[in-house]
Design an enzyme around this catalytic site. Structure first.
Site, mmCIF file in Angstrom:
data_model
loop_
_atom_site.group_PDB
_atom_site.id
_atom_site.type_symbol
_atom_site.label_atom_id
_atom_site.label_comp_id
_atom_site.label_asym_id
_atom_site.label_seq_id
_atom_site.Cartn_x
_atom_site.Cartn_y
_atom_site.Cartn_z
ATOM 1 N N ASP A 1 0.812 -1.220 0.000
ATOM 2 C CA ASP A 1 0.000 0.000 0.000
ATOM 3 C C ASP A 1 0.846 1.271 0.000
ATOM 4 O O ASP A 1 0.338 2.358 -0.269
ATOM 5 C CB ASP A 1 -0.858 0.047 1.269
ATOM 6 C CG ASP A 1 -1.971 -0.964 1.244
ATOM 7 O OD1 ASP A 1 -2.549 -1.173 0.172
ATOM 8 O OD2 ASP A 1 -2.266 -1.545 2.303
HETATM 9 C C1 BGC Z 1 0.227 1.307 6.359
HETATM 10 C C2 BGC Z 1 -0.154 0.094 5.590
HETATM 11 C C3 BGC Z 1 -1.651 0.050 5.474
HETATM 12 C C4 BGC Z 1 -2.132 1.327 4.806
HETATM 13 C C5 BGC Z 1 -3.615 1.359 4.566
HETATM 14 C C6 BGC Z 1 -0.367 2.535 5.711
HETATM 15 O O1 BGC Z 1 -0.108 3.649 6.482
HETATM 16 O O2 BGC Z 1 1.618 1.391 6.453
HETATM 17 O O3 BGC Z 1 0.358 -1.059 6.198
HETATM 18 O O4 BGC Z 1 -2.048 -1.048 4.735
HETATM 19 O O5 BGC Z 1 -1.745 2.425 5.582
HETATM 20 O O6 BGC Z 1 -4.381 1.792 5.607
HETATM 21 C C1 NOJ Z 2 -1.719 -3.843 5.336
HETATM 22 C C2 NOJ Z 2 -2.854 -4.084 4.413
HETATM 23 O O1 NOJ Z 2 -3.961 -4.540 5.127
HETATM 24 C C3 NOJ Z 2 -2.491 -5.062 3.347
HETATM 25 O O2 NOJ Z 2 -3.543 -5.201 2.442
HETATM 26 C C4 NOJ Z 2 -1.251 -4.595 2.654
HETATM 27 O O3 NOJ Z 2 -0.962 -5.510 1.659
HETATM 28 C C5 NOJ Z 2 -0.120 -4.392 3.614
HETATM 29 N N1 NOJ Z 2 -0.538 -3.476 4.610
HETATM 30 C C6 NOJ Z 2 1.161 -3.912 2.953
HETATM 31 O O4 NOJ Z 2 1.124 -2.570 2.662
#
Ligand code: BGC
Ligand code: NOJ
Length: 815
Positions: A487
């Site tokens: 993400d």
């Molecule tokens: C986090 C991710 C998360 C994303 C979506 C980011 O700040 O590092 O792990 O999946 O937010 O909420």
């Molecule tokens: C948490 C999210 O829930 C997941 O979908 C994602 O792949 C990881 N973060 C990595 O960013």
């Protein structure tokens, strides 16, 4: 150092001191009514949706940490001494404190000045309520006169509004009290059809429903005024902050025990039955009354608790293994499976790190959660798949999340993550492999929940694949969109405004950033869809998907290979990311895992080379970090990933979700020692001895362990809700132990540490029970020499499904 121990026999983790490094939590509830509970009784409850139907209030990031919960206070009427048997909130000194977190229940017990108290918390199957069963025992030599107070703070339903809209909320709160039951009915008028109730099995000496009266002005939960003085105020909430507190007086002879039951629940009345008498504004309690009465009875509580235990015995009985390693056994047999159920239920919505108001059910997340859950309750996985698919957009694209209550997709946490659609194919594939039920493919499912837009689920899958195919960049690799699995790799975002969310900010127009990871995912998904097409008798279509997959495989080898490992992406300007040419972020874990899972580079040595690079550049004592070198400053063309300090989260943290991909990849190429070694490094049970460093619960996976660039290397964060649960379960059970559901049977293809000589397993699959024993000459990791099924040798290692009810004895010899 440890803060407790496993009791595998009872499938519990026993915490023996209350001051764990972080609250160590558990989940209550299986399907609709849920609760989170910490080892000191902190937490909250909700019905279906942690944001929209929150029953009780909890303040995140509070000080002291973890305040607000399901509290009991005991007070000695003679000395005036009062305490919390769960330690919080009074934090009084306790003897023999113990918290047993089990499968869907927690029991907290302790003793102070000769008074023992134990409270069992659980949600009976199929009910929208939770039970607290408290037993108080007098171990003194003389009679004890005690007061017992219960306490919860009610949430005014929408948890977001509850924590922000005070100008309104301070005037809306309403309750009713009748007998020993407190009804929280804020906004229960013609518009709202639900209320909460909090009942007690005993006649009351008093009650309180106005928080600030119960606590006293400017006071906290650690010394409520009512408890201090030993008498409730009988307060009735009007506005402000409704709470629920019962006061029960107890006189216990030496050795005497008393059981007090509390029931906290959610109830909906149909429009025509809301009020009693009709036309009034008084809650109609007639329909809920029998439910309350039932669960205030001791025998009913005990049998509901036994049913819950039996339910879990049955679920966990679907796969039980006995290997030479206790951590593997414990995780596969008990805790990892349990965590898979919890992630399936919660997605990423509610934990002590997910506030219940930020994220609902993730499209990508929920599809992956299915992978570790589908064998337990396939019917629920089926339902979930159809819910997820119904939010898919006509383009084949996806909302990134939907709210569980409304089941409608929304862009609240961002949109345009180009990997999302492909995960639907993998989710459906897992379901069909487990069940053999292809009827799901014919289910008519809407797009974007629009009535009239229905098409068979199969077409949703076709559109998923096309979505990627129609969005290719200059190298013919898939466009990344907002981001892919990672993400935080936001290659089209270019955010320069502090505080702006990387997940929702507008992407820069005309971006051609590409993802090698989605390339790998596409190859994997294309093969699954080809198999599914074959099941439907469309062999031509299957061939064309295979050709598409092969084409992408070629593109990945050509533009996604860096010489020693798979590259990660190409940025907005077409510059490579995850290459030896990059000073920072020159190698990423995700494409190494995903490309090899898809079979890319198995035949030409690339896979092995990539895994050797992972071993030399990314692996460390506490797991495998996400990338190296960590980003030392913010790169506007990379986005959120470079906003984190080195070693945390996506910036070179040990992002546990990705580690099992490497375990699987190592298993595919036959390196059993490496696969198992990686498994052990992040296995929470094998990290129990370093709980002081690890800090999170030793019975479930965290999302992240701080990487080697972080000052707190080895410290876990964000426990429970992570794709880590499902993928580790898959890695351990399907690839290391090698027991894998496939479209036409159960495959046994282990890849084990050299020194193991055997293991045994029981697997229920499509109604039949397979009793599997695997033996292996030491020194070998992979390769099945012979499989004998019910005394007869079969060809290969795929066991055709047996009729439901059959007992199948499987003897596997490796070599
Ligand atoms: C986090 C991710 C998360 C994303 C979506 C980011 O700040 O590092 O792990 O999946 O937010 O909420
Ligand atoms: C948490 C999210 O829930 C997941 O979908 C994602 O792949 C990881 N973060 C990595 O960013």
């Amino acid at each position: 150092m440890r803060y407790g121990h496993f009791d595998d026999e009872r499938r519990e983790y026993v915490i023996t001191r209350p001051d764990t490094p972080l609250p160590w939590i558990n989940y209550l509830g299986s399907e609709a009514y849920f609760g989170i509970i910490s080892n000191t009784a902190g937490g909250y409850s909700f019905y279906r949706d942690a944001r929209l139907r929150r029953l009780t209030r909890y303040r995140y990031n509070n000080v002291p940490f973890d305040l607000g919960g399901r509290y009991i206070y005991l007070r000695d009427a003679v000395s005036g001494d009062f305490w919390s048997p769960s330690w919080q909130p009074t934090q009084s000194e306790l003897e023999d404190y113990e918290c047993r977190h089990g499968m869907g229940y927690s029991a907290i017990s302790s003793r102070r000045n000769g008074i023992e108290a134990e409270t069992l918390y659980f949600v009976p199957l199929a009910e929208n309520l939770e039970i607290w069963r408290t037993r108080v025992t007098n171990k003194r030599d003389d009679e004890a006169k005690l007061s017992l107070f219960s306490a919860v703070e009610f949430c005014l339903w929408d948890a977001w509004d509850d924590q922000t809209n005070f100008q309104r909320n301070f005037s809306t709160g309403q309750v009713e009290v009748e007998g020993s039951v407190i009804y929280h009915k804020t906004e229960y008028r013609e518009r709202r059809d639900h209320f909460a109730y909090f009942a007690c099995s005993e006649p009351l000496a008093g009650f309180d429903t106005q928080r600030d009266t119960f606590l006293g002005a400017y006071k906290g939960w650690d010394r409520p005024a009512a408890v201090e003085r030993g008498e409730s105020f009988d307060s009735v909430a009007n506005g402000w902050a409704p709470c629920g507190s019962h006061h029960v007086e107890l006189t216990l002879a030496p050795g005497e025990s008393k059981e007090i039951i509390f029931v906290l629940g959610y109830w909906e009345n149909a429009d025509e039955a809301k009020f009693d008498p009709p036309g009034s504004q008084t809650v109609n309690k007639k329909l809920v009354a029998p439910v309350i009465e039932r669960y205030l009875r001791s025998d009913e509580v005990e049998s509901a608790y036994q049913r819950l235990r039996d339910y879990w015995s049955e679920l966990l009985g679907i796969l039980q293994v006995s290997t030479p390693d206790e951590h593997t056994n414990r995780m596969v047999n008990i805790w990892n499976a349990y965590q898979c159920m919890v992630t399936f239920n919660m997605s990423r919505s509610a934990s002590f790190y997910e506030s219940g108001i930020g994220r609902g059910m993730g499209f990508r997340d929920s599809n992956q959660d299915l992978l570790g859950f589908v064998h337990m309750v396939p019917e629920r996985a089926r339902e979930r798949i159809l819910d997820i698919a119904a939010t898919q957009l006509p383009s084949g694209g996806a909302y990134h999340q939907y709210q569980p209550l409304t089941k409608r997709g929304n862009n609240d946490v961002g949109s345009g993550f180009n990997d999302d659609p492909a995960w639907l194919i993998l989710g459906v594939a897992a379901y069909v492999k487990e069940t053999g039920d292809t009827s799901i493919l014919d289910e008519e499912v809407t797009y974007d929940n629009e009535p009239g837009s229905e098409s068979p689920l199969y077409e949703h899958l076709q559109r998923s694949l096309r979505y990627t195919q129609h969005r290719l960049g200059p190298h013919e690799l898939p466009l990344i969109g907002r981001a892919d699995w990672n993400d935080c790799l936001n290659l089209n975002c270019f955010s320069t405004t502090p505080g702006e969310s990387f997940q929702t900010t507008e992407n820069k127009e005309g971006g051609v950033a590409e993802s090698v990871f989605i390339g790998g995912l596409f190859v994997l998904a294309a093969e699954e869809l080809a198999r599914i097409a074959e099941l439907r008798g469309h062999s031509d279509e299957a061939e064309s998907y295979r050709a598409d997959g092969a084409k992408m495989d070629g593109v990945v080898r050509e533009h996604g290979w860096d010489g020693e490992w798979f590259r990660r992406a190409y940025d907005y300007f077409g510059e490579v990311i995850g290459s030896a040419q990059n000073e920072e972020g020159s190698i990423f874990i995700e494409p190494q895992g995903m490309c090899i899972l898809a079979g890319i580079g198995l035949d030409d040595g690339k896979a092995k080379k990539a895994l050797d690079s992972v071993a030399s550049k990314l692996a460390c004592e506490h797991g495998i970090v996400l990338q190296q070198p960590a980003f030392s400053h913010y790169y506007v063309n990379l986005g959120e990933i470079s906003s984190y300090p080195p070693g945390y989260k996506e910036n070179a943290g040990i992002f546990c979700h990705t580690n099992p991909w490497i375990m699987i990849a190592e298993s595919i190429i036959g390196r059993g020692d490496a696969a198992f070694d990686y498994y052990q490094r992040i296995n929470p049970s094998s990290r129990e001895d370093i709980s002081e460093l690890h800090r999170c619960e030793p019975y479930v996976y965290p999302q992240m362990i701080a990487g080697k660039d972080a000052p707190s290397f080895g410290e876990a964060k964000n426990s429970w809700l992570s794709g880590t649960a499902a993928w580790n379960f898959v890695a351990a059970s399907q690839w290391i132990l090698g027991i894998r559901a496939e479209y036409d049977g159960l495959r046994i293809d282990p890849c084990l540490p050299k020194e193991w000589e055997q293991f045994e397993a029981t697997r229920k699959f499509r109604g039949a029970t397979y009793r599997i024993s695997v033996s292996k000459p030491s020194g070998v990791c992979k390769g099945v020499a012979q499989v004998v099924v019910n005394g007869k040798k079969i060809d290969g290692n795929l066991i055709a499904p047996h009729p439901a009810g059959a007992e199948v004895v499987v003897e596997v010899t490796m070599g």
